[in-house]
Structures are given as C-alpha cells and as structure tokens.
Design an enzyme around this catalytic site. Sequence first.
Site, short mmCIF file in Angstrom:
data_model
loop_
_atom_site.label_atom_id
_atom_site.label_comp_id
_atom_site.label_asym_id
_atom_site.label_seq_id
_atom_site.Cartn_x
_atom_site.Cartn_y
_atom_site.Cartn_z
N ARG A 167 -3.20 1.26 8.76
CA ARG A 167 -2.14 2.21 9.16
C ARG A 167 -2.23 2.59 10.64
O ARG A 167 -1.97 3.74 11.00
CB ARG A 167 -2.20 3.50 8.32
CG ARG A 167 -1.77 3.34 6.90
CD ARG A 167 -0.29 2.98 6.78
NE ARG A 167 0.15 3.08 5.41
CZ ARG A 167 -0.09 2.14 4.48
NH1 ARG A 167 -0.74 1.03 4.79
NH2 ARG A 167 0.34 2.32 3.24
N SER A 245 3.60 8.25 1.60
CA SER A 245 2.28 8.90 1.64
C SER A 245 2.24 9.86 2.82
O SER A 245 2.52 9.47 3.94
CB SER A 245 1.18 7.86 1.82
OG SER A 245 1.17 6.94 0.77
N GLU A 351 -0.03 11.19 7.97
CA GLU A 351 0.43 9.83 8.24
C GLU A 351 1.78 9.79 8.96
O GLU A 351 1.89 9.14 10.01
CB GLU A 351 0.45 9.05 6.93
CG GLU A 351 0.33 7.56 7.11
CD GLU A 351 1.65 6.89 6.94
OE1 GLU A 351 1.83 5.81 7.52
OE2 GLU A 351 2.53 7.44 6.26
N1 EPU Z 1 -3.94 8.69 -7.71
C1 EPU Z 1 -4.15 9.87 -8.37
N2 EPU Z 1 -3.18 10.81 -8.34
C2 EPU Z 1 -2.03 10.63 -7.68
C3 EPU Z 1 -1.80 9.42 -7.00
C4 EPU Z 1 -2.78 8.46 -7.03
O1 EPU Z 1 -5.20 10.07 -8.96
O2 EPU Z 1 -1.20 11.53 -7.72
C5 EPU Z 1 -4.96 7.63 -7.78
C6 EPU Z 1 -4.41 6.44 -8.56
O3 EPU Z 1 -4.63 6.58 -9.92
C7 EPU Z 1 -5.20 5.30 -7.97
C8 EPU Z 1 -5.42 5.73 -6.54
O4 EPU Z 1 -5.21 7.14 -6.49
O5 EPU Z 1 -6.44 5.19 -8.60
C9 EPU Z 1 -4.52 5.03 -5.55
O6 EPU Z 1 -3.15 5.32 -5.85
P1 EPU Z 1 -1.97 4.29 -5.52
O7 EPU Z 1 -2.27 2.95 -6.09
O8 EPU Z 1 -0.70 4.91 -5.92
O9 EPU Z 1 -2.01 4.09 -3.97
P2 EPU Z 1 -2.29 5.09 -2.76
O10 EPU Z 1 -3.67 4.77 -2.25
O11 EPU Z 1 -2.02 6.49 -3.13
C10 EPU Z 1 -1.48 3.45 -0.92
C11 EPU Z 1 -0.57 3.50 0.25
C12 EPU Z 1 0.89 3.40 -0.18
C13 EPU Z 1 1.05 2.09 -0.94
C14 EPU Z 1 0.08 2.07 -2.12
C15 EPU Z 1 0.08 0.76 -2.83
C16 EPU Z 1 -1.69 4.80 1.95
C17 EPU Z 1 -1.75 6.09 2.70
N3 EPU Z 1 -0.77 4.71 0.99
O12 EPU Z 1 -1.22 4.62 -1.70
O13 EPU Z 1 1.69 3.38 0.98
O14 EPU Z 1 2.37 1.94 -1.40
O15 EPU Z 1 -1.27 2.27 -1.65
O16 EPU Z 1 -0.52 -0.20 -2.03
O17 EPU Z 1 -2.45 3.88 2.26
C18 EPU Z 1 2.83 4.83 2.49
O18 EPU Z 1 2.01 4.50 3.34
O19 EPU Z 1 3.77 5.64 2.76
C19 EPU Z 1 2.71 4.29 1.14
C20 EPU Z 1 3.53 4.65 0.17
#
Ligand code: EPU
Length: 361
Positions: A167, A245, A351
């Site tokens: 990012r 995010s 972000e």
């Molecule tokens: N989780 C929770 N609670 C929540 C949300 C997530 O416990 O409310 C846990 C999930 O269960 C999972 C972990 O957190 O174990 C990761 O969640 P998720 O797969 O939804 O991905 P993320 O790490 O929250 C990142 C990116 C997203 C991207 C997704 C999928 C960042 C800051 N965000 O989110 O990017 O779509 O992975 O690859 O790296 C963005 O940058 O705007 C964005 C949406």
Amino acid sequence: MPLSIDANVPLAPRTTLELGGRARWLAHATSEAEVVEALDWAAGKAVPVAVLAGGSNTIIPDDGFPGLVLVPALRGLSFEDDRAGAVRVTVGAGEPWDALVQETVARDLAGLECLSGIPGSAGATPIQNVGAYGQEVSETVREVRVLRVRDRATETRTPTQCGFAYRDSAFKRDPGKVIVLSVTFALRRGGPPALRYGELIHALGEPPGSRGPSLAEVRAAVLALRRRKSMVFDPADPNHRSAGSFFTNPAVDTQTADAVAAQAVAEGLVASADEVPRYPTEDGRVKLAAGWLIERAGLAKGTRRGPVGLSTQHALALVHHGGGRTEDLLAFADEVRDAVRARFGVSLEREPRLLEALPNG
Ligand code: EPU
C-alpha cells in the site's frame, strides 16, 4: 477547446465517502496540455492545487479546498504485444479501474483479475500500490508516465523508480511532486490466475474436471467476496459510503504478533493462537489484520457514532451514513485507533489520504 474551470463545486458527491466541503474551483484535465494549463492557471492566480481522481480513497476536509481541484480525466486504452510474449496495456489515468480489469479479463490477459471490483481510477493505482486477494499492481506495472509539477516536464518512471511496497510507493512517500498521466501494465495472454489468498481459493472450490479456474471465474469470485464485505461500490448497499479499508494492516515484529496472539488466547477471544490472522511479510515481519484487531478491541461491526460508524460487513471499513461531517469521521477514526492501541499496543495507520495542496510553481 480551452480548459473549463467551474467555481464552488461540492466535492462530497465526487467521493465514495460523500463527505466534505466545496472546491473553490474545479477543472477536468482531459489531456497533458490541459493538466499543464490547469497548473499554470492556479500558479498565475497564486492559489493552491490539489488532485482528486476517482474519489474512492480521499477524505475531503469540511471546509473544502480553497484553490483549484484538478481532476485528471485523461482517457485511452491500448494493447500491444511485446517481444517477451507479454501484452503491454497502457491506460489513461482517468479510465475507471474496474472497466480496465473487466476488459483485460475478457481478453484473457492475466495479471489484474484479483483486483476486480475496486472503485477509483487507473491512474491512482500505482500511488498506493493497490492490492487485493493476493495480487498488487506492483507485479504488473511496467511504466508510469507522469508530469512533474515543478517544471511541467513529462517522465516515464520504471518500477524500480516507483519504489513499491505494501500500500505504498515513492509517489505516496513524496506526495504531490507528479501527476500520473498513464500507466502501462505487462499482462500474460492465457496466463493462469493468481491463486494465493486462502479465502479466494476456498471460494473457488474445485472446478469441474482438473482444470484450474479461468480468469473470468476468479473475477466473479472476487466480486462476490467483495460484495459480501460491502467492498463493491453499490448505492443500494447501506455501507456504500466508505473508502474501503480505512487503515492498513499493521506490520509488527514476530514478538509483538506472538504477544497479541497470546493475549487473545488468555482473554478467551480465540481458542488457540493460530486462529489469530497473521501473514508473513517479505522482510521477516508479520502483518496483523486491522479489521480483526478493531473487532477484538471491542468495536463490533455496525458500531455507530451518529452519522458515522463501522460497516456492518467489515470492521476495517469506516462508513458514513449520510448527513455527517468529515470531522465526525476523523474523530471516530481516532477512537478506533485509540481502542486498538489501548487493547493490543498496536498502532493503526490511516489508509485514505486527506485532500491536500501540492507544491505548484
Ligand atoms: N476480520 C475480522 N473482522 C472484520 C474483518 C476482517 O476479524 O471485521 C478478519 C478476517 O476474518 C480475516 C482477516 O481479518 O481473518 C482479514 O480480513 P479480509 O480478508 O477481509 O482482508 P483485510 O486484511 O481486512 C485486505 C485489504 C483489502 C483487500 C482484502 C482482500 C488492506 C488494508 N486491506 O483487507 O483492501 O480487499 O485484504 O485482499 O490491506 C482496501 O485497501 O481498501 C481494501 C479493501
């Protein structure tokens, strides 16, 4: 046609958060010459300039912007076979990102399929090295053509010069120095999709026979996953006013990650330490999931603070419910950050960026 400049333009409708005030002036620059014209116009009037692209990752202050908001609206899409067997795809900065992904998938070009359903414009993607579901634009960006604000010269930046990281990029670390005009990606015709993210692999299941999933199947699966998390822009979704995010996933050392996991077990948040989501980084650190930390810090999905709150589908998305102010959102963001720091000792970084003036002339 001379550049047209509008006065007193509300910016909230130009962003997915739908917050913030007006631009004193606003211009769409549809060519390199118009970008220069806009910069010169602002310098001549001695007013500040800010760039606003797709509006999906920008926070507009409540008092808006006192100068010229420049919207890079350069269009164009071309495909060219290169000698190494890849297809060079060059896209104007103002082209909508997801239409580009859809077109590349339709042409069976691999490299962007996991980045389906991301709102915003193509020119913004190298700035924060947009990534999702195991893929990042840094893997396929070959050139970024930019206009240097200082002297209005155009330049082509190589991937090394772009300095990509999670990012992050040299454009983001040293903001406001250039305006992206176009981006060239190198994609693989008939190449396999990137299947790296556990949730995506799981969602795709076993395709019939032994063939792997097609690019189109991967795109469809990513869109379905994003939709479930309210991460596809859809005005009918009550969580739609967001910037995706709101924080990056924090990279911490292994000791800190282990301490968070041990604490989570001790406090009964998880049955065992391996239930705490963690991803190794290339430099030997551990990325924790900010959404997970937020929820376990006591802020449940759907938490409300008046006109703002957490998405009911994903704790990492801060949402605006309408009728709010940027001030409300930023105060709530501070509350979220403080809660995670107090509970786990981990600092979250915002972000989306605030709309800010770039140094012009
Ligand atoms: N989780 C929770 N609670 C929540 C949300 C997530 O416990 O409310 C846990 C999930 O269960 C999972 C972990 O957190 O174990 C990761 O969640 P998720 O797969 O939804 O991905 P993320 O790490 O929250 C990142 C990116 C997203 C991207 C997704 C999928 C960042 C800051 N965000 O989110 O990017 O779509 O992975 O690859 O790296 C963005 O940058 O705007 C964005 C949406």
